[in-house]
Scaffold this motif. Sequence first.
Motif: not given
Length: 333
Positions: A132-139, A285-289, A291-303
């Motif tokens: 889920e977190v990885a899917a939030a990172l690319p764009s 980008i994944a590495a910055r997540l 190492d704590g530079t970037l926060p968890d980017p997700i605000s809402r989750r859906y099935g």
Amino acid sequence: MKALVARQYGPPDLFAIEDRPIPEPGPGRLQVRVRAASLNPADLLMTDGTIREMVPLDFPYIPGTDFAGTVTKLGPGVDGFAVGEEVFGFGAPPSFANGVGISAVTSGAMAEYAVFQAGPYLARRPDDVSPEVAAALPSTGMTGLAVVEAGGFEPGEKVLVIGAAGGIGSVVVPLLAGRVEIIATTAGEDESYVRKLGADSLIDYLENDVTDETLRRHPGGVDAIINLALKGEPLIEAAKALRPGGRLLSTTPGTPKPTAFGRDDLTVTVVMGTLKIRNDTLPTIAARLLDGTLPDPISRRYGFDDAARAFQDFAGMRHHGKFVVSMAEGTAR
């Protein structure tokens, strides 16, 4: 397979989950069992017809550009990936890829299976980053990193970030925090979120004229503006907060041409992260997540059953961070 489908241009309440053929990977492409996909403003701009002249769609159309999943098949000529690997990345409809000049074609990420072009737009998902977190990172990651690299920011510069609470802002602000002085526009409940991202000061755009308030605090103007939200005349007005020789970096469709600002001293740059991709962009980008530079980017989750509602909520509510759809059963939270 099940897929979220748009059958004509219009609002996301026209989307529906349907049975569609599983796409097969052609040369240079791979098939993925999608585990999660995230939403982007471009998904709505494409499906509601706003940018149909630039990115015409063929219907039925499966939306979704950002994903994480498991490689299930390799097309002819694919190197560097193997069946069973966990990957994440970005893809776009063929008309977008052809018009912009990128190779990242996809059949649509909001589906149980999708096909993606192999190459730098895909990367292996680190074990410590959930699908889920990885899917939030690319764009947002590609664009945010491109903005920071294109800005040429010097320590101590004053930078106004317009739209700091969105997905790209959640990358740009943490990457710049501590290097420059960040003045961020936000409002309401997003204020605490943006402060946690690393903004030094905030301007409530619902209560203040952003240009006037910026110049009141910084009479000489700011060194740079990062625009993640405005277009057209409002952006031209906001640019008045730039000092002589200032820089405007904008990620939004509808950014005026440099001549529209009426100032020869400004540098205006439209940043498209998809054009700045390198083999190390997504891993960085994944590495910055991690190492704590970037926060968890997700605000809402859906099935996945609620995928259409995810798009409706995304279009209809003010929000920060990213909306993510998991292919597992579940409801919004």
